[in-house]
Design a protein around this motif. Structure first.
Motif, PDB file in Angstrom:
ATOM      1  N   LEU A   1       1.480   8.664   7.003  1.00 16.88           N
ATOM      2  CA  LEU A   1       1.459   8.618   5.749  1.00 16.88           C
ATOM      3  C   LEU A   1       2.191   7.451   5.187  1.00 16.88           C
ATOM      4  CD1 LEU A   1       1.703  12.304   5.101  1.00 16.88           C
ATOM      5  CD2 LEU A   1      -0.117  11.033   4.295  1.00 16.88           C
ATOM      6  N   GLY A   2       3.294   7.190   5.981  1.00 12.51           N
ATOM      7  CA  GLY A   2       4.145   6.157   5.439  1.00 12.51           C
ATOM      8  C   GLY A   2       3.399   4.663   5.550  1.00 12.51           C
TER       9      GLY A   2
ATOM     10  N   ALA B   1       0.499   0.084   3.137  1.00  7.30           N
ATOM     11  CA  ALA B   1      -0.607  -0.570   2.696  1.00  7.30           C
ATOM     12  C   ALA B   1      -1.318  -0.442   1.450  1.00  7.30           C
ATOM     13  CB  ALA B   1      -1.739  -0.196   3.650  1.00  7.30           C
ATOM     14  N   LEU B   2      -0.790   0.493   0.793  1.00 10.53           N
ATOM     15  CA  LEU B   2      -1.250   0.564  -0.809  1.00 10.53           C
ATOM     16  C   LEU B   2      -0.297   0.040  -1.656  1.00 10.53           C
ATOM     17  CD1 LEU B   2      -2.861   4.371  -0.707  1.00 10.53           C
ATOM     18  CD2 LEU B   2      -3.939   1.891  -0.798  1.00 10.53           C
ATOM     19  N   GLY B   3       0.715  -0.622  -1.162  1.00  3.01           N
ATOM     20  CA  GLY B   3       1.817  -1.160  -1.766  1.00  3.01           C
ATOM     21  C   GLY B   3       2.730  -0.146  -2.681  1.00  3.01           C
ATOM     22  N   GLN B   4       2.788   1.201  -2.229  1.00  6.91           N
ATOM     23  CA  GLN B   4       3.734   2.058  -2.557  1.00  6.91           C
ATOM     24  C   GLN B   4       4.952   2.138  -1.948  1.00  6.91           C
ATOM     25  OE1 GLN B   4       0.769   5.311  -2.576  1.00  6.91           O
ATOM     26  NE2 GLN B   4      -0.219   4.878  -4.524  1.00  6.91           N
ATOM     27  N   VAL B   5       5.734   1.322  -2.000  1.00 10.43           N
ATOM     28  CA  VAL B   5       6.850   1.133  -0.979  1.00 10.43           C
ATOM     29  C   VAL B   5       7.713   2.204  -1.190  1.00 10.43           C
ATOM     30  CG1 VAL B   5       8.642  -0.155  -0.653  1.00 10.43           C
ATOM     31  CG2 VAL B   5       6.736  -1.411  -1.435  1.00 10.43           C
TER      32      VAL B   5
END
Length: 106
Positions: free
Chosen positions: A14-15, A20-24
């Protein structure tokens, strides 16, 4: 132990997805959960090569996501230490290679 390991793997994946989606921030949250579970497993079974490797990988992933350079460096150093121990214990080249990859990030 098996349940915690499965959950840890899920947190890691999940991390990676959130990273990868830019949701740091969300990625950091899951990587911290991953690391927490791996620490628990390592404390229960410090001689397990697989668990030690997974803990080293969790530190590596945290190092790559932290914005604070000091925090990132600390995580990378923890990963290097574990990869060095793994190499010393097993003499498997993969652990030396992983250690060198992380060293380049310092």
């Amino acid at each position: 132990e098996s349940l915690k390991n499965g959950l840890a793997i899920s947190y890691s994946k999940l991390g990676s997805i959130h990273q990868a989606l830019g949701q740091v921030d969300k990625a950091l949250e899951f990587f911290e959960l991953f690391t927490g579970l791996m620490k628990e497993l390592y404390d229960l079974n410090p001689k397990s090569v697989k668990i030690k490797n997974d803990l080293a990988i969790s530190y590596y992933k945290l190092g790559g996501i932290y914005k604070d350079k000091q925090q990132a460096k600390l995580q990378y150093q923890k990963a290097i230490k574990l990869f060095q121990e793994l190499y010393n214990d097993t003499k498997l080249e993969i652990y030396r290679e992983r250690m060198e990859i992380v060293k380049q990030l310092l």
